[in-house]
Design a protein around this motif. Structure first.
Motif, PDB file in Angstrom:
ATOM      1  N   UNK A 180     -10.729   7.770  -2.576  1.00 41.46           N
ATOM      2  CA  UNK A 180      -9.334   7.472  -2.318  1.00 41.46           C
ATOM      3  C   UNK A 180      -9.212   6.263  -1.412  1.00 41.46           C
ATOM      4  N   UNK A 181      -8.134   5.551  -1.582  1.00 38.40           N
ATOM      5  CA  UNK A 181      -7.772   4.525  -0.610  1.00 38.40           C
ATOM      6  C   UNK A 181      -7.552   5.267   0.705  1.00 38.40           C
ATOM      7  N   UNK A 182      -7.950   4.703   1.835  1.00 35.17           N
ATOM      8  CA  UNK A 182      -7.801   5.432   3.095  1.00 35.17           C
ATOM      9  C   UNK A 182      -6.360   5.755   3.452  1.00 35.17           C
ATOM     10  N   UNK A 183      -5.403   5.070   2.844  1.00 33.90           N
ATOM     11  CA  UNK A 183      -4.005   5.290   3.202  1.00 33.90           C
ATOM     12  C   UNK A 183      -3.273   6.238   2.255  1.00 33.90           C
ATOM     13  N   UNK A 201       1.158  12.097  -1.270  1.00 29.72           N
ATOM     14  CA  UNK A 201       1.207  11.218  -2.436  1.00 29.72           C
ATOM     15  C   UNK A 201       0.325  11.786  -3.543  1.00 29.72           C
ATOM     16  N   UNK A 202      -0.875  12.245  -3.187  1.00 32.73           N
ATOM     17  CA  UNK A 202      -1.786  12.808  -4.192  1.00 32.73           C
ATOM     18  C   UNK A 202      -1.143  13.977  -4.921  1.00 32.73           C
ATOM     19  N   UNK A 203      -0.383  14.797  -4.185  1.00 30.71           N
ATOM     20  CA  UNK A 203       0.257  15.962  -4.776  1.00 30.71           C
ATOM     21  C   UNK A 203       1.247  15.576  -5.871  1.00 30.71           C
ATOM     22  N   UNK A 204       1.882  14.417  -5.738  1.00 28.17           N
ATOM     23  CA  UNK A 204       2.891  13.992  -6.695  1.00 28.17           C
ATOM     24  C   UNK A 204       2.343  13.100  -7.802  1.00 28.17           C
ATOM     25  N   UNK A 205       1.090  12.710  -7.736  1.00 25.47           N
ATOM     26  CA  UNK A 205       0.563  11.756  -8.706  1.00 25.47           C
ATOM     27  C   UNK A 205       0.719  12.206 -10.145  1.00 25.47           C
ATOM     28  N   UNK A 232       0.854  -1.190   0.000  1.00 26.76           N
ATOM     29  CA  UNK A 232       0.000   0.000   0.000  1.00 26.76           C
ATOM     30  C   UNK A 232       0.891   1.241   0.000  1.00 26.76           C
ATOM     31  N   UNK A 233       0.603   2.233  -0.839  1.00 23.71           N
ATOM     32  CA  UNK A 233       1.395   3.462  -0.804  1.00 23.71           C
ATOM     33  C   UNK A 233       1.108   4.220   0.488  1.00 23.71           C
TER      34      UNK A 233
END
Length: 175
Positions: free
Chosen positions: A144-147, A152-156, A13-14
């Motif tokens: 979103x996955x809860x984790x 991480x979203x900022x870099x997607x 999981x990320x």
């Protein structure tokens, strides 16, 4: 040494993003293992090291469940500020949120029914479903996955290609 590295839990999981320097320290300490390399080589006086792009922790870390707040900002982050009908990226101020199933037809304001949409496509779709308007979603909306953290979203959108298979949205892309 300041490149970004995706950190995975032992379960794949990320969970975070760190610098190459931090990732290498974690690898040398035995806390993490390299899953993917980014093609760069880091050199010191005594050695050369292939720079990691994705690392995975050797031990599982429990992360408490955290619900993502449904908000305009989070929808735009999830959709990378990209219209989900025409595929063009826009500044957030030029995007609207579209209810895939219109509210007037019982569509709710949920993760699974809201997408980022440019004004032109939103006007074209109007009070219809995408099928009725002859439009197709680039990617079905999902929560979103809860984790998956904000970091991480900022870099997607600008993430290394090697990250994609570890991130929640890749399996949703229709080919």
């Amino acid at each position: 040494m300041n490149g970004r590295v995706l950190v995975l839990n032992a379960s794949y999981e990320p969970i975070n993003v760190c610098t190459e320097r931090r990732a290498i320290v974690m690898i040398f300490k035995g806390v993490a293992r390299v899953e993917e390399y980014n093609g760069h080589v880091i050199r010191s006086a005594r050695m050369e090291i292939r720079a990691p792009s994705v690392i995975r922790l050797t031990d599982y870390i429990h992360i408490p469940y955290k619900n993502r707040t449904l908000s305009r900002k989070n929808i735009l982050l999830r959709d990378h500020s990209t219209c989900q009908y025409c595929g063009q990226q826009f500044p957030p101020s030029e995007l609207t949120l579209d209810h895939v199933i219109p509210r007037s037809r019982g569509g709710e304001s949920t993760w699974d029914n809201l997408v980022a949409c440019c004004r032109r496509c939103n006007h074209r779709k109007g009070n219809r479903t995408p099928e009725e308007a002859g439009m197709k979603l680039i990617r079905p909306p999902r929560g979103f996955s809860p984790h998956v953290s904000r970091q991480i979203m900022r870099y997607l959108g600008r993430a290394d290609e090697t990250w994609r298979k570890y991130l929640f949205y890749e399996s949703d892309v229709q080919g």
